[in-house]
Design a protein around this motif. Structure first.
Motif, PDB file in Angstrom:
ATOM      1  N   VAL A   1       0.825  -1.199   0.000  1.00 32.47           N
ATOM      2  CA  VAL A   1       0.000   0.000   0.000  1.00 32.47           C
ATOM      3  C   VAL A   1       0.868   1.262   0.000  1.00 32.47           C
ATOM      4  N   TYR A   2       2.044   1.165   0.552  1.00 31.45           N
ATOM      5  CA  TYR A   2       2.899   2.339   0.651  1.00 31.45           C
ATOM      6  C   TYR A   2       4.337   1.957   0.357  1.00 31.45           C
ATOM      7  N   GLU A   3       5.138   2.965   0.124  1.00 29.43           N
ATOM      8  CA  GLU A   3       6.578   2.764   0.025  1.00 29.43           C
ATOM      9  C   GLU A   3       7.254   3.905   0.769  1.00 29.43           C
ATOM     10  N   ILE A   4       8.352   3.603   1.408  1.00 30.62           N
ATOM     11  CA  ILE A   4       9.070   4.604   2.185  1.00 30.62           C
ATOM     12  C   ILE A   4      10.034   5.332   1.263  1.00 30.62           C
ATOM     13  N   VAL A   5       9.911   6.656   1.232  1.00 23.28           N
ATOM     14  CA  VAL A   5      10.764   7.486   0.393  1.00 23.28           C
ATOM     15  C   VAL A   5      11.297   8.633   1.231  1.00 23.28           C
ATOM     16  N   ASP A   6      12.356   9.261   0.733  1.00 18.99           N
ATOM     17  CA  ASP A   6      12.882  10.449   1.405  1.00 18.99           C
ATOM     18  C   ASP A   6      11.956  11.626   1.110  1.00 18.99           C
TER      19      ASP A   6
ATOM     20  N   SER B   1      11.250  15.412   0.501  1.00 16.25           N
ATOM     21  CA  SER B   1      11.995  16.621   0.129  1.00 16.25           C
ATOM     22  C   SER B   1      11.652  17.753   1.099  1.00 16.25           C
ATOM     23  N   LYS B   2      12.515  18.749   1.131  1.00 20.84           N
ATOM     24  CA  LYS B   2      12.340  19.834   2.092  1.00 20.84           C
ATOM     25  C   LYS B   2      11.107  20.679   1.790  1.00 20.84           C
ATOM     26  N   ARG B   3      10.645  20.678   0.541  1.00 19.39           N
ATOM     27  CA  ARG B   3       9.488  21.489   0.165  1.00 19.39           C
ATOM     28  C   ARG B   3       8.162  20.775   0.418  1.00 19.39           C
ATOM     29  N   LYS B   4       8.191  19.511   0.794  1.00 14.01           N
ATOM     30  CA  LYS B   4       6.965  18.720   0.955  1.00 14.01           C
ATOM     31  C   LYS B   4       6.648  18.504   2.430  1.00 14.01           C
ATOM     32  N   LYS B   5       5.378  18.258   2.686  1.00 18.39           N
ATOM     33  CA  LYS B   5       4.935  17.883   4.024  1.00 18.39           C
ATOM     34  C   LYS B   5       4.436  16.449   3.967  1.00 18.39           C
TER      35      LYS B   5
END
Length: 136
Positions: free
Chosen positions: A79-84, A86-90
């Motif tokens: 259902v999900y994947e772990i990603v980094d 980014s500084k502009r995202k919440k």
């Protein structure tokens, strides 16, 4: 049962008669539903994960097992994947929804607070399980 038992009838007999009437009117599922409803009134349903950590040991163990079971199901279904991030995202916030099923099973669901997402920016796929009934 909103009324007092008839004169000469004990409270236990009145409750038994009431349950028998419910069984005739709504079947065993109705009784199961009412018993589960009563169980949720006597048990504390945690609203946050922090609430789970503050429960007595036996309740805490059952709710933690329920949460871990939900996380395992989500992982098994990809259902999900772990990603980094980014500084502009919440990150999308989430919450736990807890319930006690009629059979006494503790159920926890991890729910994303998706109202904060923007299509095309935060996500590009939708998953919405819907049942389509065929009419005759």
């Amino acid at each position: 049962m909103d009324t007092l038992p008839p004169a000469g009838e004990s409270a236990t007999t009145a409750i038994t008669n009431h349950m028998v009437r419910l069984a005739r009117e709504g079947g065993a599922e109705r009784i199961g539903f009412l018993l589960a409803l009563r169980a949720t009134e006597t048990h504390i349903l945690p609203k946050t994960f922090k609430d789970v950590t503050k429960l007595p040991a036996d309740s805490k163990k059952r709710w933690l097992e329920s949460c871990l079971e939900e996380l395992k199901l989500l992982k098994d279904k990809d259902v999900y994947e772990i990603v980094d991030l980014s500084k502009r995202k919440k990150a999308v916030k989430n919450c736990w929804v807890s319930n006690i099923k009629p059979d006494g099973h503790y159920q926890s669901r991890l729910v994303a607070k998706g109202f904060s997402q923007v299509e095309g920016i935060d996500f590009d796929e939708l998953f919405s399980p819907v049942v389509h009934y065929e009419t005759a």
